[in-house]
Design a protein around this motif. Structure first.
Motif, PDB file in Angstrom:
ATOM      1  N   UNK A  62     -21.354  10.681-104.884  1.00 19.39           N
ATOM      2  CA  UNK A  62     -20.241  10.267-105.725  1.00 19.39           C
ATOM      3  C   UNK A  62     -20.451  10.684-107.176  1.00 19.39           C
ATOM      4  N   UNK A  63     -21.687  10.563-107.693  1.00 19.60           N
ATOM      5  CA  UNK A  63     -21.941  10.912-109.084  1.00 19.60           C
ATOM      6  C   UNK A  63     -21.706  12.399-109.338  1.00 19.60           C
ATOM      7  N   UNK A  64     -22.127  13.221-108.402  1.00 17.65           N
ATOM      8  CA  UNK A  64     -21.881  14.663-108.540  1.00 17.65           C
ATOM      9  C   UNK A  64     -20.379  14.956-108.521  1.00 17.65           C
ATOM     10  N   UNK A  65     -19.639  14.215-107.673  1.00 17.68           N
ATOM     11  CA  UNK A  65     -18.198  14.413-107.623  1.00 17.68           C
ATOM     12  C   UNK A  65     -17.535  13.962-108.923  1.00 17.68           C
ATOM     13  N   UNK A  66     -18.075  12.914-109.560  1.00 20.19           N
ATOM     14  CA  UNK A  66     -17.522  12.433-110.831  1.00 20.19           C
ATOM     15  C   UNK A  66     -17.667  13.505-111.919  1.00 20.19           C
ATOM     16  N   UNK A  67     -18.862  14.174-111.963  1.00 17.41           N
ATOM     17  CA  UNK A  67     -19.078  15.261-112.918  1.00 17.41           C
ATOM     18  C   UNK A  67     -18.166  16.453-112.613  1.00 17.41           C
ATOM     19  N   UNK A  68     -17.964  16.717-111.330  1.00 17.51           N
ATOM     20  CA  UNK A  68     -17.080  17.818-110.935  1.00 17.51           C
ATOM     21  C   UNK A  68     -15.663  17.564-111.430  1.00 17.51           C
ATOM     22  N   UNK A  69     -15.164  16.338-111.275  1.00 20.35           N
ATOM     23  CA  UNK A  69     -13.802  16.028-111.682  1.00 20.35           C
ATOM     24  C   UNK A  69     -13.653  16.033-113.203  1.00 20.35           C
ATOM     25  N   UNK A  70     -14.718  15.730-113.945  1.00 15.78           N
ATOM     26  CA  UNK A  70     -14.652  15.812-115.409  1.00 15.78           C
ATOM     27  C   UNK A  70     -14.373  17.257-115.836  1.00 15.78           C
ATOM     28  N   UNK A  71     -15.073  18.223-115.217  1.00 21.38           N
ATOM     29  CA  UNK A  71     -14.820  19.634-115.519  1.00 21.38           C
ATOM     30  C   UNK A  71     -13.465  20.074-114.971  1.00 21.38           C
ATOM     31  N   UNK A  72     -13.053  19.521-113.823  1.00 25.53           N
ATOM     32  CA  UNK A  72     -11.766  19.858-113.216  1.00 25.53           C
ATOM     33  C   UNK A  72     -10.615  19.460-114.139  1.00 25.53           C
ATOM     34  N   UNK A  73     -10.734  18.313-114.785  1.00 25.89           N
ATOM     35  CA  UNK A  73      -9.686  17.867-115.707  1.00 25.89           C
ATOM     36  C   UNK A  73      -9.475  18.882-116.837  1.00 25.89           C
ATOM     37  N   UNK A  74     -10.575  19.296-117.445  1.00 25.91           N
ATOM     38  CA  UNK A  74     -10.479  20.156-118.609  1.00 25.91           C
ATOM     39  C   UNK A  74     -10.001  21.560-118.236  1.00 25.91           C
ATOM     40  N   UNK A  75     -10.584  22.133-117.204  1.00 28.80           N
ATOM     41  CA  UNK A  75     -10.323  23.538-116.869  1.00 28.80           C
ATOM     42  C   UNK A  75      -9.057  23.698-116.042  1.00 28.80           C
ATOM     43  N   UNK A  76      -8.946  22.943-114.962  1.00 27.36           N
ATOM     44  CA  UNK A  76      -7.869  23.171-113.995  1.00 27.36           C
ATOM     45  C   UNK A  76      -6.549  22.517-114.392  1.00 27.36           C
TER      46      UNK A  76
END
Length: 476
Positions: free
Chosen positions: A276-290
């Motif tokens: 879950x923690x790795x997915x939380x970091x992934x979504x933080x980058x997803x918000x900014x870029x995607x």
């Protein structure tokens, strides 16, 4: 009675002698008479041609044979002329292309420009040879500026590679590389077997591929490729070395196209189990870029199992609420984790027309430039779902594309990173996948030099201890 008996004896002997002489005469005629080329019998047969007619038939047959032979030669000459004309046309087209690249139209050339263009081409190729490091080296600022050579034999190519899993021998050798090196060896053999003026042809050696020992080659991107080939000599401990250079010509335009990416949607498919923690970091980058920068993205998360599924849903719902983002799909599978299975389900769930698939791992960090690179260089394909557990599915897909007619672009991406995380290789993996996992783990943990320092730690510590002891002894 005696006279009568003697007379009968003489008559019988005479008859026998006449018969014997006749047989001998017949044998002499059969043995010494000239043979007929048509295999005709000496004795005449019914409806058989005479000797004169037989010779005429033979002459006509030979004349017909020569006529066919001449016709065959004329056909071969015609084919050679056509091939020569084709080669000449290819040369003209090449000259025309070079002239267009140089900015001079063929119509602007004066009379005799054909010879001049050939001279210009020769001068250009000679200039490329002069600029390259062939006869002498050039001063380099550091070791990183050196272009390394490759070593090759008849069947193998050895390259300088970095990394723990790289082997210097290229296996298998690519077909284009095999053809290139075979052409260089063939050219060298033709040169070696060409007689020189004053050579004794009776004692001249004929070189074959078996005489080739090894060669080295390297390519300077803007100049050409250098080949140095070594062959066995005429005597023991004697060698023949030949140096060839393949110069590169000027750039030639192949195609010009306009690519529109306004409505090209990318579906990012992420297989996930726990983490879950790795997915939380992934979504933080997803918000900014995607979401903020790109805006043409759909996210598909394929989650395996029930543990921590609520946390994953909460992260997606929070992103949707705060960013007003609705382009996502969450799929739950109550199965053992399989990346291949997850990617296949995520790809098949899409039902809204054409879409570009980006198969992504939760530990991947990317930028908006990478998304545009995906749009420019990618095409959709199929996918293997039979591979379970860690690794292998991406290699299988890559090999499948290699066997298709798609143009496979293998190049590093400057905007794609795999974030570090600890790797664990399950004992349940098949031997081949386990080996791949351990190799990836070794490359992930440290650099080649760092792993070497760990492996030779005892020797390094012993050396430092010895140096320290010597230093203390010298001071006292």
């Amino acid at each position: 009675m005696l006279r009568r008996g003697a007379l009968d004896f003489v008559v019988r002997v005479g008859v026998v002698l006449v018969v014997v002489c006749s047989c001998l005469s017949l044998l002499y005629v059969l043995a010494c008479s000239p043979h007929s080329p048509e295999g005709l019998s000496l004795l005449p047969r019914a409806n058989a041609p005479t000797r004169k007619e037989g010779y005429q038939a033979l002459l006509q047959e030979r004349e017909e044979h020569h006529r066919h032979y001449i016709s065959s030669l004329e056909m071969q000459i015609s084919q050679l002329k056509e091939a020569l004309e084709e080669r000449s046309q290819q040369l003209k087209n090449l000259r025309k292309s070079l002239e267009e690249v140089a900015g001079t139209a063929p119509a602007e050339r004066p009379n005799g420009a054909g010879d001049q263009s050939s001279i210009d081409l020769q001068e250009f190729l000679q200039k490329q040879l002069t600029r390259a490091e062939v006869h002498a080296g050039t001063k380099l600022p550091s070791e990183y500026a050196l272009v390394p050579f490759e070593t090759f034999t008849l069947h193998k190519v050895y390259q300088l590679e970095t990394g723990l899993t790289r082997h210097p021998e290229e296996k298998p050798v690519r077909k284009d590389r095999r053809d290139e090196l075979a052409n260089a060896i063939e050219t060298a053999l033709q040169d070696l077997n060409t007689p020189w003026e004053g050579d004794n042809l009776n004692h001249r050696r004929v070189y074959s591929p078996a005489d080739f020992i090894e060669g080295i080659s390297r390519t300077e991107k803007d100049k050409g490729t250098l080949y140095e080939l070594t062959f066995k000599g005429d005597r023991s401990h004697e060698f023949r070395r030949l140096v060839f250079f393949r110069p590169f010509g000027p750039l030639m335009k192949v195609a010009t196209e306009r690519v529109r990416m306004d409505n090209m949607l990318i579906n990012i498919v992420v297989p996930l189990a726990k983490r879950v923690e790795q997915f939380r970091h992934f979504m933080f980058n997803f918000r900014e870029v995607c979401i903020r920068q790109d805006g043409r993205i759909h996210l598909t998360v394929v989650y395996f199992g029930k543990d921590q599924i609520r946390e994953v849903k909460g992260i997606l719902e929070k992103t949707s609420r705060e960013m007003k983002f609705r382009n996502f799909t969450l799929i739950q599978l109550n199965e053992e984790f399989s990346r291949g299975r997850g990617l296949d389900v995520g790809a098949r769930i899409w039902k809204r027309g054409n879409v570009l698939l980006f198969f992504c791992d939760v530990d991947i960090y990317f930028s908006s430039e990478f998304l545009n690179s995906c749009r420019l260089n990618s095409q959709p394909g199929g996918f293997d779902v039979d591979i379970k557990g860690w690794g292998g599915e991406d290699v299988h897909l890559y090999r499948k594309y290699l066997h298709s007619r798609l143009l496979v672009v293998r190049a590093p991406s400057r905007s794609l990173f795999h974030l570090w995380h600890e790797k664990s290789c399950s004992d349940q993996l098949p031997p081949e996948q386990y080996k791949m996992c351990m190799q990836s783990k070794a490359m992930n943990e440290a650099s080649h030099g760092q792993l070497g320092m760990l492996f030779f730690r005892s020797e390094v510590e012993a050396h430092l201890h010895k140096q320290g002891h010597q230093s203390n002894g010298s001071r006292s």
